[in-house]
Scaffold this motif. Structure first.
Motif, PDB file in Angstrom:
ATOM      1  N   GLU A   1      -0.673 -46.489 -44.943  1.00 28.65           N
ATOM      2  CA  GLU A   1      -1.638 -45.424 -44.698  1.00 28.65           C
ATOM      3  C   GLU A   1      -1.626 -44.999 -43.230  1.00 28.65           C
ATOM      4  O   GLU A   1      -1.677 -43.811 -42.908  1.00 28.65           O
ATOM      5  N   LEU A   2      -1.531 -45.980 -42.330  1.00 26.52           N
ATOM      6  CA  LEU A   2      -1.545 -45.668 -40.904  1.00 26.52           C
ATOM      7  C   LEU A   2      -0.302 -44.893 -40.483  1.00 26.52           C
ATOM      8  O   LEU A   2      -0.364 -44.021 -39.609  1.00 26.52           O
ATOM      9  N   ILE A   3       0.838 -45.221 -41.087  1.00 29.69           N
ATOM     10  CA  ILE A   3       2.083 -44.540 -40.747  1.00 29.69           C
ATOM     11  C   ILE A   3       1.998 -43.051 -41.079  1.00 29.69           C
ATOM     12  O   ILE A   3       2.634 -42.211 -40.447  1.00 29.69           O
ATOM     13  N   GLY A   4       1.148 -42.715 -42.055  1.00 28.56           N
ATOM     14  CA  GLY A   4       1.031 -41.323 -42.469  1.00 28.56           C
ATOM     15  C   GLY A   4       0.289 -40.437 -41.494  1.00 28.56           C
ATOM     16  O   GLY A   4       0.312 -39.210 -41.628  1.00 28.56           O
TER      17      GLY A   4
ATOM     18  N   ARG B   1      14.291 -48.658 -44.128  1.00 23.97           N
ATOM     19  CA  ARG B   1      14.036 -49.973 -43.550  1.00 23.97           C
ATOM     20  C   ARG B   1      12.546 -50.295 -43.585  1.00 23.97           C
ATOM     21  O   ARG B   1      12.146 -51.440 -43.844  1.00 23.97           O
ATOM     22  N   VAL B   2      11.712 -49.292 -43.321  1.00 22.75           N
ATOM     23  CA  VAL B   2      10.255 -49.476 -43.372  1.00 22.75           C
ATOM     24  C   VAL B   2       9.829 -49.902 -44.769  1.00 22.75           C
ATOM     25  O   VAL B   2       9.065 -50.860 -44.938  1.00 22.75           O
TER      26      VAL B   2
ATOM     27  N   ASP C   1       3.134 -48.517 -34.741  1.00 19.32           N
ATOM     28  CA  ASP C   1       3.969 -47.878 -33.714  1.00 19.32           C
ATOM     29  C   ASP C   1       5.427 -48.288 -33.859  1.00 19.32           C
ATOM     30  O   ASP C   1       6.337 -47.472 -33.682  1.00 19.32           O
ATOM     31  N   PHE C   2       5.646 -49.568 -34.181  1.00 17.07           N
ATOM     32  CA  PHE C   2       7.015 -50.062 -34.329  1.00 17.07           C
ATOM     33  C   PHE C   2       7.673 -49.506 -35.591  1.00 17.07           C
ATOM     34  O   PHE C   2       8.802 -49.002 -35.554  1.00 17.07           O
ATOM     35  N   LEU C   3       6.962 -49.565 -36.714  1.00 17.11           N
ATOM     36  CA  LEU C   3       7.525 -49.139 -37.996  1.00 17.11           C
ATOM     37  C   LEU C   3       7.822 -47.640 -38.021  1.00 17.11           C
ATOM     38  O   LEU C   3       8.797 -47.202 -38.646  1.00 17.11           O
ATOM     39  N   GLU C   4       6.992 -46.853 -37.340  1.00 16.37           N
ATOM     40  CA  GLU C   4       7.182 -45.400 -37.336  1.00 16.37           C
ATOM     41  C   GLU C   4       8.527 -44.982 -36.749  1.00 16.37           C
ATOM     42  O   GLU C   4       9.054 -43.917 -37.067  1.00 16.37           O
ATOM     43  N   LYS C   5       9.097 -45.857 -35.905  1.00 15.81           N
ATOM     44  CA  LYS C   5      10.355 -45.517 -35.232  1.00 15.81           C
ATOM     45  C   LYS C   5      11.592 -46.027 -35.985  1.00 15.81           C
ATOM     46  O   LYS C   5      12.719 -45.794 -35.552  1.00 15.81           O
ATOM     47  N   LEU C   6      11.358 -46.735 -37.090  1.00 14.75           N
ATOM     48  CA  LEU C   6      12.465 -47.248 -37.895  1.00 14.75           C
ATOM     49  C   LEU C   6      12.817 -46.255 -38.993  1.00 14.75           C
ATOM     50  O   LEU C   6      11.985 -45.439 -39.392  1.00 14.75           O
TER      51      LEU C   6
ATOM     52  N   THR D   1      13.936 -53.020 -27.048  1.00 15.71           N
ATOM     53  CA  THR D   1      14.000 -54.488 -27.014  1.00 15.71           C
ATOM     54  C   THR D   1      13.409 -55.068 -28.295  1.00 15.71           C
ATOM     55  O   THR D   1      13.916 -56.056 -28.822  1.00 15.71           O
ATOM     56  N   GLN D   2      12.323 -54.480 -28.791  1.00 14.59           N
ATOM     57  CA  GLN D   2      11.739 -54.926 -30.063  1.00 14.59           C
ATOM     58  C   GLN D   2      12.784 -54.880 -31.175  1.00 14.59           C
ATOM     59  O   GLN D   2      12.948 -55.839 -31.948  1.00 14.59           O
ATOM     60  N   LYS D   3      13.469 -53.764 -31.260  1.00 15.68           N
ATOM     61  CA  LYS D   3      14.469 -53.567 -32.312  1.00 15.68           C
ATOM     62  C   LYS D   3      15.592 -54.602 -32.200  1.00 15.68           C
ATOM     63  O   LYS D   3      16.057 -55.162 -33.193  1.00 15.68           O
ATOM     64  N   LEU D   4      15.996 -54.876 -30.966  1.00 17.42           N
ATOM     65  CA  LEU D   4      17.043 -55.869 -30.744  1.00 17.42           C
ATOM     66  C   LEU D   4      16.593 -57.254 -31.195  1.00 17.42           C
ATOM     67  O   LEU D   4      17.368 -58.013 -31.790  1.00 17.42           O
ATOM     68  N   MET D   5      15.321 -57.589 -30.934  1.00 20.91           N
ATOM     69  CA  MET D   5      14.821 -58.904 -31.309  1.00 20.91           C
ATOM     70  C   MET D   5      14.756 -59.076 -32.835  1.00 20.91           C
ATOM     71  O   MET D   5      15.148 -60.111 -33.369  1.00 20.91           O
TER      72      MET D   5
END
Length: 460
Positions: free
Chosen positions: A316-319, A298-299, A289-294, A262-266
């Motif tokens: 840094e957090l994504i790493g 796109r990130v 959490d959201f960016l890691e799944k893109l 739903t986040q991605k759709l929005m």
């Protein structure tokens, strides 16, 4: 009287409605919209003109008022006419009488002006948000109030009885229930919800946003978790329209309580500038959490549009691994230098703006941001305002490393009853904190995965 479930009985000595200057005493003070639908419309000469089809209302902050009526004639070739409310002489359950002649009415093959808000098209049978009970409901009827020659939307009816009333079966069902049990609560209670608690989800197809502007403060009173549940209960079209109509802070509260799909759709429905603004207003762990799944491309695109400092934090957090302390932590916390006074610390804390409710701990660091200790608001309030911050820290502060696992973090939190625990790197430099809700979500996910692996044999 409870506005959520009430029986409305007009007081006998109340001033009668002024809608009809001729015989206002015969008019009810309250009336249901279904009781007006398809009733005959009579012109000033007493001739039949058409039947009532819809009522146009003027949006208001609390209770909308009628401003026009739509009438309909002909079958099967329907035609519609627009009548300003000033041209209506009387209105009741039997008929509507006009101040004008039928010849003055201009009938057209359709009436579908989306700039107007109508009861039949935009409210009846539509999904709405009940901001009192924090849920989505469907409206079966509309309770109207006569006020100074106007109709005002007072309540909505979401009950089975409201649906039966619209279908014309109310009297029959009432008769049958009365035969069985004349004291049945069904016969005595009207399940009405005050309009002030209702946020209609009526969509403007041109802009794909919610057309009715109910004050945002109604949404701000709903807990974020409930707001997320409300959002997921409505259909996709309404989700998009509602999301686009809300202010950025309310969007952020919803965004952190909906699933990734739903986040991605929005975010696909709003421009990149608004996406980055949204990410700037949610906790860093949620944004991560959201960016890691893109997709990585796109990130990088979104991070390039954000503020350099915050974008660097998210990078840094994504790493870090999603189940490590580095991946779980948020960078929104309160930390102050050890040589600051208690008074200045409290003053700065009051002036700070937080994306989410801050944890109850304040962390104390040196000039190179090494973790010195932690304290809480109780110690600060009871301390001398002139004392240095390092004098009120706990004797011992426990922390975890960036690579610490979920189990280690959960163990320390449970053992020392922490609601938040600091995360440091190998040099003891404070990097962030992990809150109890982050750990619980991880533990619940682990428990759920294990539960699904358990095979339960059916009973013999």
């Amino acid at each position: 009287m409870n506005e959520k479930q009430n029986i409305i009985n007009p007081v006998k000595n109340e001033t009668p409605s002024k809608l009809s200057p001729k015989d206002s005493s015969s008019l009810p003070r309250f009336i249901y919209f279904s009781e007006l639908l398809d009733k005959p419309v009579i012109d000033k000469n007493g001739d039949f003109s058409a039947t009532i089809y819809d009522i146009i209302i003027k949006p208001a902050e609390v209770y909308p008022q009628s401003c026009a009526m739509i009438i309909r004639k002909g079958f099967p070739n329907r035609k519609y006419a627009f009548i300003p409310w000033a041209s209506i002489e009387t209105l009741d359950k039997k008929e509507a009488c006009l101040k004008i002649e039928s010849a003055e009415l201009k009938f057209e093959e359709k009436h579908d002006n989306r700039e107007e808000l109508s009861l039949r098209r935009d409210i009846l049978d539509q999904q709405v948000v009940d901001t009192h009970d924090h849920k989505v409901i469907r409206i079966n009827d509309i309770h109207l109030l006569f006020v100074d020659r106007l109709l005002m939307v007072a309540h909505v009816d979401m009950s089975l009885r409201g649906l039966l009333r619209r279908l014309g079966f109310e009297k029959l069902i009432d008769f049958l229930i009365r035969l069985i049990n004349k004291n049945n609560p069904y016969l005595k209670t009207e399940h009405l919800i005050s309009w002030k608690y209702i946020h209609p989800l009526s969509i403007n197809p041109a802009s794909m946003t919610i057309k009715v502007d109910v004050p945002q403060k109604q949404f701000s009173t709903i807990p974020a978790a409930d707001l997320g549940e409300i959002f997921l209960e409505i259909n996709i079209k309404h989700q998009i329209a509602l999301f686009k109509s809300l202010d950025i802070l309310t969007r952020a509260r919803i965004f952190t309580h909906i699933d990734f799909k739903t986040q991605k759709l929005m975010v696909e429905e709003i421009p990149d500038k608004e996406i980055t603004e949204l990410l700037n207003n949610i906790p860093s762990d949620e944004a991560t959490d959201f960016l890691e799944k893109l997709p990585k491309s796109r990130v990088n695109q979104l991070l390039s549009l954000m503020e350099n400092k915050y974008a660097k934090k998210l990078s840094e957090l994504i790493g870090y691994s999603g189940d490590s302390a580095g991946g779980l932590m948020t960078t929104e916390y309160m930390a102050y230098l050890e040589n600051m006074t208690v008074g200045s610390t409290l003053k700065q804390t009051k002036e700070r703006v937080f994306k989410v409710e801050p944890a109850q701990f304040i962390y104390v660091v040196d000039e190179k941001w090494h973790l010195v200790g932690a304290t809480n608001f109780r110690r600060l309030i009871l301390a001398n305002p002139e004392d240095q911050l390092k004098s009120v820290i706990f004797p011992k502060t426990y922390f975890v490393n960036l690579e610490s696992g979920v189990k280690e973090v959960a163990y320390l939190m449970e053992k020392y009853k922490y609601y938040a625990i600091p995360v440091v790197d190998d040099n003891n430099v404070l990097q962030g904190i992990i809150t109890i809700d982050d750990i619980l979500s991880q533990l619940i996910a682990i428990a759920w995965r294990r539960l699904k692996k358990i095979k339960v044999l059916p009973k013999q």
